[in-house]
Design a protein around this motif. Structure first.
Motif, PDB file in Angstrom:
ATOM      1  N   PHE B 312       0.814  -1.211   0.000  1.00 55.78           N
ATOM      2  CA  PHE B 312       0.000   0.000   0.000  1.00 55.78           C
ATOM      3  C   PHE B 312       0.846   1.259   0.000  1.00 55.78           C
ATOM      4  N   GLY B 317       6.930   9.134  -2.051  1.00 56.44           N
ATOM      5  CA  GLY B 317       7.819   9.917  -1.190  1.00 56.44           C
ATOM      6  C   GLY B 317       7.171  11.114  -0.520  1.00 56.44           C
ATOM      7  N   ARG B 318       5.874  11.286  -0.691  1.00 58.71           N
ATOM      8  CA  ARG B 318       5.239  12.493  -0.132  1.00 58.71           C
ATOM      9  C   ARG B 318       5.360  12.567   1.381  1.00 58.71           C
ATOM     10  N   ILE B 329      10.598   7.368   4.927  1.00 54.81           N
ATOM     11  CA  ILE B 329      10.070   6.001   4.823  1.00 54.81           C
ATOM     12  C   ILE B 329      11.091   5.038   4.213  1.00 54.81           C
TER      13      ILE B 329
HETATM   14  S1  SF4 Z   1       5.743   7.099   0.005  1.00 56.53           S
HETATM   15 FE1  SF4 Z   1       4.598   7.690   1.803  1.00 56.53          FE
HETATM   16  S2  SF4 Z   1       3.024   9.038   1.024  1.00 56.53           S
HETATM   17 FE2  SF4 Z   1       3.791   7.883  -0.722  1.00 56.53          FE
HETATM   18  S3  SF4 Z   1       2.479   6.085  -0.850  1.00 56.53           S
HETATM   19 FE3  SF4 Z   1       4.227   5.503   0.384  1.00 56.53          FE
HETATM   20  S4  SF4 Z   1       3.504   5.854   2.446  1.00 56.53           S
HETATM   21 FE4  SF4 Z   1       2.131   6.992   1.145  1.00 56.53          FE
END
Ligand code: SF4
Ligand code: SF4
Ligand code: SF4
Ligand code: SF4
Ligand code: SF4
Lengths: 255, 346
Positions: B312, B317-318, B329
């Protein structure tokens, strides 16, 4: 609410402040007819001449910063079933608490003039939020409050619900509004530790959040100090940023 | 797959054509940053842009949305509010196309979410290409390209646009508004070249196969990482609210001042916010920020995978970009991978 129930009686009181929050209430012109259908206003210095003491709900604006104000708010608390702190000065102490950084004798000299030989006799104590003096049921934060939040609290009280008070930071409001974070533009902001509910209005209009609504229940203050340092704030800037609206928490007890 | 060639001038004709029947939303510059907004001509659109802060999911699942309207009184009435306009989402990047595919599954699961599905049905998705910045890691989670799940995908190849057709609906719209011709092999190979270039540009990447990530996360429940990042996290929820696959919301009621009518609406919510897992009586299932972070990361790499059969996280990268304390992340995931490989938890 049914038609034959008596209208709740509401009073507005004002202590140490600029009375800007009462003005916000008065700016509800479009809603006034509906409001007056639901409540009876029995005391509101800015709006009506009448003064009665048989109120159910008291909205109290301003900080408590004189000895005699302590007695007055205690009296209000005895009479009202519900007390709502109206605006930052009342809900968190607001800007007024900046004076608590200094000894009260100094403050009096500055405010009333050192030359005046009477300055000593003015009654001033460290400014404090309402709940430092009496129990408060609900809070309307902000400097000034937002009209919509005032109406929401009023509606909640009339329908017997607990008014919602956001416990998330202004950053959430920025996402709801679609703002670009000011940190991306090289500015800094108190939003990550400040209680939301204002639609991040200052950021939306091109400024930054100064934290007028006070902090969320559990702000990560250390983290925010570190962030601000990384973004170039000096130790003095840091103190100023946190003091502006956080004076009570920091200097509250000091006399 | 069907590829068409659209001459340079054709794009504005095409957008003008779309504007007759649709609201068109696409990337434009605001204060120098790309954001999705309603547009009224092709001129305003960015054809190559870095990822937007707020995701285009806001057009399918708005920040605030009315669910029902009600009237009180002798005979209370309730009316479902599922208003949706025909809309085109233009300039959607591969990661966000994958994210919408996942949201489609989520909102159709169990009791179908009428509001989302009605909007989705009336939505045309037009993809465009992009190049990674230092936070993008779609390559690591197999979302760097989108094979389908769009209606059209438009790529600028200099002399004109290569248009990949994803659905019949997309094809019909294209053919209705502009003249195109079949793309040549040479033109199609430009996209292949572009993907090669894109692939070589990532600076952020996860050091493990995507299929192993659920296992890595399930084994890292007790990792010291959670407490470490929990210490610096604000619990501000920015990571949730900018994520294209986060879909939690809070439902609230609002009654008008006349006390005669009102509405029920929903607003975005996020599991990093302190009150998210608080239940009546005040108990909080995830009291610490560390627990909440662990929960969010696991939702992306483990829990949802079990339920919907895919990661999911689409690698946009947001969340890392939005985080003021640099909780990243990719770095966290790599740390967990390293802990597993070395068997050592620092
Ligand atoms: S990088 Fe972060 S914001 Fe983008 S999909 Fe994955 S968890 Fe969601
Ligand atoms: S501008 Fe301030 S309140 Fe808004 S997201 Fe950035 S830090 Fe948070
Ligand atoms: S953005 Fe900050 S300073 Fe402005 S009203 Fe909101 S809380 Fe107050
Ligand atoms: S994550 Fe990949 S698809 Fe998404 S914007 Fe970055 S490069 Fe494009
Ligand atoms: S954006 Fe960063 S600080 Fe805010 S909740 Fe997410 S991880 Fe924590």
């Amino acid at each position: 609410m049914t038609k034959n129930m008596p209208k709740p009686k509401v009073a507005f009181f004002s202590f140490t402040c600029c009375e800007g929050c009462q003005l916000q209430v008065l700016s509800c012109e479009d809603e006034l007819v509906d409001i007056l259908n639901l409540i009876e206003i029995v005391n509101f210095r800015e709006a009506i001449d009448e003064k009665r003491d048989d109120y159910d709900i008291a909205f109290i604006e301003g900080s408590v910063s004189r000895q005699h104000e302590i007695e007055e708010v205690k009296k209000i608390r005895e009479k009202a079933n519900v007390v709502v702190a109206l605006g930052a000065c009342s809900s968190t102490g607001g800007l007024n608490c900046l004076k608590n950084k200094f000894p009260m004798e100094e403050v009096k000299k500055v405010v009333y003039g050192e030359k005046s030989k009477y300055y000593k006799y003015f009654d001033t104590i460290p400014a404090r939020p309402l709940d430092a003096v009496i129990p408060v049921d609900y809070y309307l934060h902000g400097c000034p409050i937002t009209k919509s939040e005032f109406l929401n609290v009023l509606k909640a009280l009339l329908t017997g619900k607990r008014p919602d008070m956001p416990n998330y930071p202004v950053c959430v409001d920025c996402k709801m509004t679609g703002n670009i974070c000011v940190f991306e533009k090289g500015k800094t902001c108190m939003g990550p530790v400040t209680r939301a509910g204002c639609d991040a209005i200052c950021v939306t209009y091109g400024a930054v959040c100064w934290g007028c609504r006070g902090t969320v229940d559990n702000p990560n203050t250390e983290s925010h100090e570190e962030t601000l340092r990384i973004y170039g704030l000096t130790a003095d800037d840091l103190v100023r940023s946190f003091d502006l609206y956080g004076g009570w928490n920091k200097y509250g007890g000091s006399k | 797959m069907d590829y068409r060639f659209l001459p340079k001038k054709g794009l504005s004709l095409f957008v003008d054509g779309l504007l007759k029947d649709f609201k068109v939303y696409g990337p434009v510059k605001m204060d120098g940053f790309p954001v999705y907004e309603e547009v009224s001509s092709a001129k305003e659109l960015l054809l190559m842009h870095s990822p937007s802060h707020i995701t285009p999911k806001k057009y399918l699942f708005p920040q605030r949305e009315t669910l029902l309207r009600f009237k009180t009184g002798e005979k209370p009435q309730v009316e479902h509010a599922a208003d949706a306009d025909n809309q085109v989402l233009f300039g959607i990047h591969p990661c966000d196309i994958h994210a919408i595919r996942l949201l489609d599954r989520v909102f159709a699961y169990g009791t179908p979410d009428v509001n989302y599905l009605r909007r989705r049905e009336k939505t045309i998705i037009i993809g465009t290409e992009c190049l990674p910045d230092k936070f993008c890691f779609c390559r690591s989670v197999n979302t760097m390209t989108a094979a389908n799940d769009f209606d059209l995908f438009i790529h600028d190849i200099g002399a004109g646009f290569l248009v990949k057709i994803g659905t019949e609906k997309g094809k019909e719209l294209l053919f209705r508004h502009v003249k195109t011709r079949k793309a040549t092999i040479k033109e199609i190979s430009k996209l292949v070249e572009f993907h090669k270039k894109k692939e070589s540009m990532f600076t952020a990447s996860i050091n493990a196969e995507p299929s192993t990530l659920p296992l890595i996360y399930s084994g890292s429940y007790d990792s010291p990482v959670w407490e470490e990042i929990g210490k610096i996290c604000y619990g501000c929820g920015s990571c949730n609210l900018v994520c294209p696959t986060c879909y939690c919301f809070d439902v609230r009621d609002d009654i008008s001042l006349n006390m005669k009518d009102g509405e029920r609406y929903r607003v975005w919510d996020g599991c990093l916010l302190e009150d998210f897992a608080k239940v009546a009586g005040g108990h909080n299932f995830r009291k610490t920020r560390g627990e909440r972070l662990r929960h969010r990361f696991n939702r992306k790499f483990q829990f949802q995978v079990d339920k919907f059969g895919g990661l999911f996280c689409v690698g946009c990268g947001r969340c890392s970009r939005a985080c003021l304390v640099n909780i990243n992340i990719v770095e966290i995931t790599n740390k967990l991978i390293e802990e597993r490989e070395t068997g050592k938890k620092e």
